[in-house]
Design a protein around this motif. Structure first.
Motif, PDB file in Angstrom:
ATOM      1  N   PRO A   5       0.830  -1.212   0.000  1.00 28.87           N
ATOM      2  CA  PRO A   5       0.000   0.000   0.000  1.00 28.87           C
ATOM      3  C   PRO A   5       0.864   1.261   0.000  1.00 28.87           C
ATOM      4  CG  PRO A   5      -0.074  -1.116   2.130  1.00 28.87           C
ATOM      5  CD  PRO A   5       0.598  -2.054   1.184  1.00 28.87           C
ATOM      6  N   LEU A   6       0.408   2.272  -0.723  1.00 27.92           N
ATOM      7  CA  LEU A   6       1.132   3.550  -0.811  1.00 27.92           C
ATOM      8  C   LEU A   6       0.669   4.481   0.300  1.00 27.92           C
ATOM      9  CD1 LEU A   6       1.099   4.142  -4.679  1.00 27.92           C
ATOM     10  CD2 LEU A   6       2.973   3.291  -3.268  1.00 27.92           C
ATOM     11  N   VAL A   7       1.650   5.083   0.972  1.00 26.96           N
ATOM     12  CA  VAL A   7       1.355   5.987   2.085  1.00 26.96           C
ATOM     13  C   VAL A   7       2.128   7.284   1.885  1.00 26.96           C
ATOM     14  CG1 VAL A   7       1.460   6.300   4.585  1.00 26.96           C
ATOM     15  CG2 VAL A   7       1.066   4.018   3.636  1.00 26.96           C
ATOM     16  N   PRO A   8       1.465   8.445   1.972  1.00 24.10           N
ATOM     17  CA  PRO A   8       2.190   9.709   1.856  1.00 24.10           C
ATOM     18  C   PRO A   8       3.237   9.828   2.963  1.00 24.10           C
ATOM     19  CG  PRO A   8      -0.165  10.066   1.684  1.00 24.10           C
ATOM     20  CD  PRO A   8       0.019   8.665   2.139  1.00 24.10           C
ATOM     21  N   LEU A   9       4.394  10.359   2.609  1.00 22.10           N
ATOM     22  CA  LEU A   9       5.459  10.510   3.605  1.00 22.10           C
ATOM     23  C   LEU A   9       5.037  11.390   4.762  1.00 22.10           C
ATOM     24  CD1 LEU A   9       8.771  10.765   1.548  1.00 22.10           C
ATOM     25  CD2 LEU A   9       8.320   9.219   3.460  1.00 22.10           C
ATOM     26  N   GLY A  10       4.117  12.318   4.490  1.00 27.66           N
ATOM     27  CA  GLY A  10       3.641  13.193   5.559  1.00 27.66           C
ATOM     28  C   GLY A  10       2.996  12.447   6.714  1.00 27.66           C
ATOM     29  N   GLU A  11       2.567  11.206   6.462  1.00 24.08           N
ATOM     30  CA  GLU A  11       1.975  10.390   7.530  1.00 24.08           C
ATOM     31  C   GLU A  11       3.041   9.570   8.263  1.00 24.08           C
ATOM     32  OE1 GLU A  11      -1.242   8.006   6.148  1.00 24.08           O
ATOM     33  OE2 GLU A  11      -2.143   9.625   4.960  1.00 24.08           O
ATOM     34  N   LEU A  12       4.256   9.578   7.750  1.00 25.62           N
ATOM     35  CA  LEU A  12       5.311   8.721   8.296  1.00 25.62           C
ATOM     36  C   LEU A  12       6.450   9.494   8.945  1.00 25.62           C
ATOM     37  CD1 LEU A  12       5.563   6.357   5.195  1.00 25.62           C
ATOM     38  CD2 LEU A  12       4.320   5.899   7.323  1.00 25.62           C
ATOM     39  N   PHE A  87      25.779  19.192  13.655  1.00 29.15           N
ATOM     40  CA  PHE A  87      24.956  20.324  13.252  1.00 29.15           C
ATOM     41  C   PHE A  87      24.943  20.475  11.726  1.00 29.15           C
ATOM     42  CE2 PHE A  87      26.063  21.143  17.605  1.00 29.15           C
ATOM     43  CZ  PHE A  87      24.929  21.735  18.146  1.00 29.15           C
ATOM     44  N   VAL A  88      23.823  21.002  11.242  1.00 28.71           N
ATOM     45  CA  VAL A  88      23.674  21.289   9.817  1.00 28.71           C
ATOM     46  C   VAL A  88      23.057  22.678   9.670  1.00 28.71           C
ATOM     47  CG1 VAL A  88      23.424  18.863   9.127  1.00 28.71           C
ATOM     48  CG2 VAL A  88      21.376  20.199   9.744  1.00 28.71           C
ATOM     49  N   SER A  89      23.098  23.196   8.447  1.00 32.06           N
ATOM     50  CA  SER A  89      22.460  24.481   8.171  1.00 32.06           C
ATOM     51  C   SER A  89      20.983  24.264   7.855  1.00 32.06           C
ATOM     52  CB  SER A  89      23.145  25.153   6.976  1.00 32.06           C
ATOM     53  OG  SER A  89      22.771  24.496   5.763  1.00 32.06           O
ATOM     54  N   ASN A  90      20.281  25.357   7.592  1.00 29.45           N
ATOM     55  CA  ASN A  90      18.853  25.246   7.280  1.00 29.45           C
ATOM     56  C   ASN A  90      18.604  24.663   5.889  1.00 29.45           C
ATOM     57  OD1 ASN A  90      19.698  27.379   5.727  1.00 29.45           O
ATOM     58  ND2 ASN A  90      18.122  28.815   6.424  1.00 29.45           N
ATOM     59  N   GLU A  91      19.688  24.357   5.138  1.00 33.40           N
ATOM     60  CA  GLU A  91      19.534  23.711   3.838  1.00 33.40           C
ATOM     61  C   GLU A  91      19.314  22.210   3.985  1.00 33.40           C
ATOM     62  OE1 GLU A  91      19.158  24.815   0.905  1.00 33.40           O
ATOM     63  OE2 GLU A  91      19.643  26.930   1.134  1.00 33.40           O
ATOM     64  N   PHE A  92      19.323  21.716   5.234  1.00 28.22           N
ATOM     65  CA  PHE A  92      19.162  20.283   5.479  1.00 28.22           C
ATOM     66  C   PHE A  92      17.966  20.033   6.399  1.00 28.22           C
ATOM     67  CE2 PHE A  92      23.562  20.971   4.385  1.00 28.22           C
ATOM     68  CZ  PHE A  92      23.869  19.906   3.545  1.00 28.22           C
ATOM     69  N   PRO A  93      16.758  19.973   5.847  1.00 29.94           N
ATOM     70  CA  PRO A  93      15.579  19.674   6.686  1.00 29.94           C
ATOM     71  C   PRO A  93      15.717  18.291   7.321  1.00 29.94           C
ATOM     72  CG  PRO A  93      14.931  20.501   4.521  1.00 29.94           C
ATOM     73  CD  PRO A  93      16.394  20.221   4.449  1.00 29.94           C
ATOM     74  N   THR A  94      15.303  18.187   8.562  1.00 28.55           N
ATOM     75  CA  THR A  94      15.448  16.954   9.330  1.00 28.55           C
ATOM     76  C   THR A  94      14.086  16.530   9.869  1.00 28.55           C
ATOM     77  OG1 THR A  94      17.636  17.742   9.973  1.00 28.55           O
ATOM     78  CG2 THR A  94      16.777  15.852  11.161  1.00 28.55           C
ATOM     79  N   PHE A  95      13.843  15.213   9.908  1.00 27.33           N
ATOM     80  CA  PHE A  95      12.523  14.706  10.247  1.00 27.33           C
ATOM     81  C   PHE A  95      12.629  13.527  11.212  1.00 27.33           C
ATOM     82  CE2 PHE A  95      12.743  16.409   6.014  1.00 27.33           C
ATOM     83  CZ  PHE A  95      11.608  17.197   5.873  1.00 27.33           C
ATOM     84  N   ASP A  96      11.716  13.479  12.170  1.00 27.50           N
ATOM     85  CA  ASP A  96      11.557  12.300  13.009  1.00 27.50           C
ATOM     86  C   ASP A  96      10.727  11.283  12.244  1.00 27.50           C
ATOM     87  OD1 ASP A  96      13.014  13.307  15.131  1.00 27.50           O
ATOM     88  OD2 ASP A  96      11.245  14.192  16.110  1.00 27.50           O
ATOM     89  N   HIS A 142       4.660  13.020  -1.323  1.00 26.71           N
ATOM     90  CA  HIS A 142       5.168  11.863  -2.061  1.00 26.71           C
ATOM     91  C   HIS A 142       4.784  10.567  -1.348  1.00 26.71           C
ATOM     92  CE1 HIS A 142       7.875   9.659  -4.709  1.00 26.71           C
ATOM     93  NE2 HIS A 142       8.339   9.026  -3.645  1.00 26.71           N
ATOM     94  N   ALA A 143       4.103   9.663  -2.053  1.00 31.33           N
ATOM     95  CA  ALA A 143       3.653   8.400  -1.457  1.00 31.33           C
ATOM     96  C   ALA A 143       4.651   7.290  -1.741  1.00 31.33           C
ATOM     97  CB  ALA A 143       2.283   8.026  -2.015  1.00 31.33           C
ATOM     98  N   ILE A 144       4.912   6.467  -0.727  1.00 33.45           N
ATOM     99  CA  ILE A 144       5.852   5.364  -0.870  1.00 33.45           C
ATOM    100  C   ILE A 144       5.191   4.053  -0.465  1.00 33.45           C
ATOM    101  CG2 ILE A 144       7.701   6.979  -0.271  1.00 33.45           C
ATOM    102  CD1 ILE A 144       8.088   5.325   2.311  1.00 33.45           C
ATOM    103  N   PRO A 145       5.654   2.928  -1.003  1.00 32.19           N
ATOM    104  CA  PRO A 145       5.093   1.633  -0.613  1.00 32.19           C
ATOM    105  C   PRO A 145       5.521   1.248   0.798  1.00 32.19           C
ATOM    106  CG  PRO A 145       6.928   1.329  -2.134  1.00 32.19           C
ATOM    107  CD  PRO A 145       6.689   2.802  -2.047  1.00 32.19           C
ATOM    108  N   VAL A 146       4.568   0.876   1.632  1.00 37.51           N
ATOM    109  CA  VAL A 146       4.870   0.562   3.032  1.00 37.51           C
ATOM    110  C   VAL A 146       4.263  -0.794   3.409  1.00 37.51           C
ATOM    111  CG1 VAL A 146       4.700   1.319   5.424  1.00 37.51           C
ATOM    112  CG2 VAL A 146       4.899   3.022   3.598  1.00 37.51           C
ATOM    113  N   PRO A 147       5.072  -1.838   3.457  1.00 38.62           N
ATOM    114  CA  PRO A 147       4.582  -3.136   3.939  1.00 38.62           C
ATOM    115  C   PRO A 147       4.524  -3.154   5.462  1.00 38.62           C
ATOM    116  CG  PRO A 147       6.891  -3.305   3.370  1.00 38.62           C
ATOM    117  CD  PRO A 147       6.475  -1.888   3.036  1.00 38.62           C
ATOM    118  N   THR A 148       4.204  -4.280   6.028  1.00 41.56           N
ATOM    119  CA  THR A 148       4.217  -4.416   7.477  1.00 41.56           C
ATOM    120  C   THR A 148       5.648  -4.290   7.994  1.00 41.56           C
ATOM    121  OG1 THR A 148       4.567  -6.807   7.391  1.00 41.56           O
ATOM    122  CG2 THR A 148       2.265  -6.021   7.344  1.00 41.56           C
TER     123      THR A 148
END
Length: 381
Positions: A5-12, A87-96, A142-148
């Motif tokens: 199943p495809l899941v938007p990255l915003g949900e992950l 540390f990085v600059s603001n050109e490198f967005p970081t995500f949990d 952007h949606a990506i395939p996400v198995p169990t």
């Protein structure tokens, strides 16, 4: 249809900047992201007083990170433990990453695909290939395939096993190349240790084969790469475009010198596939006296430390195109001339070394195709 199943990255993933005001009296270890899915860059600490930005952003192991500026060429990664707290600059967005839904390593493998970089870059913003920036919103959509999670772990294990095999094969190939080179050097040193010397001009005189230019004809050109990397074929040159330039034919077995870059190893032996091609006056075609030497033997000597030193001395000037090999200076170089039997024996050793290198290259190419094929199998439709 996608396998999973495809899941938007915003949900992950969740945007998780950790800003820190730069203190001029503190030091900050700096990280970056390599292009082409090659992971994190670990840089030395920089004094705050040397940093122009007012803020830097701390990153943590296991986060997802990318370069806004280099996303089009695969600058995506999972933050590795080696750069935890850097540390990085603001050109490198970081995500949990929501680890209840996706494993960081699974996400990391997904972003090693060239097709993914292209898809995200197609909606980038900016002018010119190296100025496109990917906005986090586009990433979230952007949606990506996400198995169990269980299936993700199986996928990760397979991919890491294959990656380890590729890495081990490359280590083995490097070791084999080191051994091949050492064997050649030792064999060559042995046969020239007490060899007589002769003028290059006597052993391999310059032979020109002028081309009678037909304005309606086309002339396939030949080039010589630096660093002993052989010849290459250029696009045909129309006779009408030749102008006042003189062209000369190349024959198989010619010892070739690009006089502009001979000092950095632009020396080669023309192969059968090079015969009939042409070069300008900047390409010297020297024909080796078969009773005194061989082209392969002389090529090896000119690419050795001693030979390159001789070519440098015969190429006066500063650097690059100002360093032109003098024809008379080349002819005056004293080249080793051991017995013809010894030279032919060494040429046979070289031929076997080339065959071994081709086998190594073919095996490496097969392995290089392995991971992309596996990624396509996992993530492709």
């Amino acid at each position: 249809m996608p396998r999973f199943p495809l899941v938007p990255l915003g949900e992950l993933i969740t945007y998780a900047p950790d800003p820190h005001e730069v203190d001029p009296d503190s030091k900050y270890p700096i990280a970056g992201v390599y292009g082409f899915g090659r992971g994190m860059i670990q840089r030395a600490a920089v004094a705050g007083g040397e940093i122009a930005a007012a803020q830097l952003f701390r990153i943590r192991a296991g986060q997802f990170i990318y370069s806004r500026l280099k996303s089009f060429e695969g600058a995506y990664s999972i933050v590795s433990p080696e750069v935890d707290g850097y540390f990085v600059s603001n050109e490198f967005p970081t995500f949990d990453i929501d680890r209840e839904r996706i494993e960081p390593a699974f996400l990391g493998w997904y972003f090693k695909q060239h097709c993914v970089w292209q898809q995200l870059a197609s909606d980038g913003r900016g002018i010119g290939a190296r100025r496109e920036r990917l906005h986090p919103k586009r990433l979230f959509d952007h949606a990506i395939p996400v198995p169990t999670l269980e299936e993700q772990r199986r996928v990760i294990a397979r991919l890491e096993l294959a990656a380890a095999a590729v890495a081990n094969r490359k280590v083995g190939a490097d070791a084999a190349e080191t051994e091949i080179s050492a064997t050649l050097r030792a064999a060559f040193a042995r046969i020239i240790s007490d060899a007589t010397r002769a003028r290059m001009g006597d052993v391999a005189p310059l032979i020109r084969r002028p081309v009678d230019i037909d304005p309606d004809a086309k002339y396939p050109e030949l080039g010589v790469r630096s660093f002993g990397k052989g010849t290459f074929h250029k696009a045909p040159l129309a006779g009408i475009d030749v102008g006042t330039k003189k062209l000369f034919y190349v024959a198989a077995g010619d010892l070739l010198f690009n006089i502009v870059f001979a000092w950095e190893g632009a020396v080669a032996v023309a192969a059968e596939s090079d015969a009939g091609r042409v070069g300008s006056h900047r390409f010297l075609t020297r024909v080796v006296d078969p009773d005194r030497s061989t082209a392969d033997f002389l090529r090896y000597w000119f690419l050795s430390e001693e030979g390159l030193l001789a070519l440098n001395r015969a190429s006066p000037g500063g650097a690059g195109r100002n360093r032109t090999l003098g024809i008379k200076a080349l002819e005056a170089i004293q080249v080793p001339t051991p017995s013809l039997d010894a030279q032919q024996w060494f040429d046979d050793v070289q031929a076997r070394a080339r065959a071994a290198r081709r086998a190594q290259a073919d095996a490496a190419a097969d392995l290089d195709r392995l991971l992309p094929a596996m990624l396509h199998e996992v993530f492709g439709e």
